[in-house]
Design an enzyme around this catalytic site. Sequence first.
Site: not given
Length: 272
Positions: A52, A91, A121, A123, A190
């Site tokens: 993204d 994402d 993916k 988060e 990250e």
Amino acid sequence: MSTQNKPFKKLTTHRLLEMKQRGEKISMLTAYDYSMAQIIDAAGIDVILVGDSASNVMAGNETTLPITLDHMIYHATSVVRAVERSLVVVDIPFGYYQGNSSEALRSAIRIMKESGAHAVKMEGGSEIKESVSRILSAGVPIMGHLGLTPQSIYKFGTYTVRAKEEQEAQKLIEDAQLLEDCGCFAVVLEKIPAKLAGQVSQAIKIPSIGIGAGPNTDGQVLVVHDMLGITKEFNPRFLRRYADLNQVIDGAVKNYIQDIKNGSFPNMDESY
Ligand code: KIV
């Protein structure tokens, strides 16, 4: 096109796990369009992430928040068309899985069905457990993403290194184990301390892919526009630039303009 007779084996989530088991590092880069995806797939990258971060580098937004599911599917479809060997991960953008697990499942299925990508993916850790489990139950592979999670930038308030304090580090380790227990096939780490990234990578059997997380993860990812030097203003410590395409493109465009202005382009060999 069938890859059965091709001189390479397609990357799968299972192969990534085998790579971790034999200590072979995993390479991952972002791509958002057909031409770039074709180049980096042919160069031998293991995983292509339709991140993204397209919101930043393709659309010019300050954050990843504005990009929509339709935009992500458009980018992913272009990438999938180009790829022969790499595993393509997409994402799920902000606002399309945080609400509830039914919405999350619908978003994941739209990505897989409409783009032909191989995985999604997401988060977050324990907060999104229900959605993660539901998507995995539907047979969609998930790559997790912990540490600095840009979709939560307004909660963090800053892009600085995450999990420097014991409590956040402990939660991150637990979240990585939870994502593994749920059945995720890999996890992005990250911008966290290298020592913590090493601990997490040892604590889980699935591969960790680092960005700004030091050398002790099972693989590395960068945004392709950053590592090729197309973007100029973004200069975090973790970024290694492998080219200065900004300068190359600038020089080429200036030469082109000059050749038009002085009448040397096109010449007769370039004419019909
Ligand atoms: O969107 C993205 O490019 C990412 C990577 C930075 C991991 O999530």
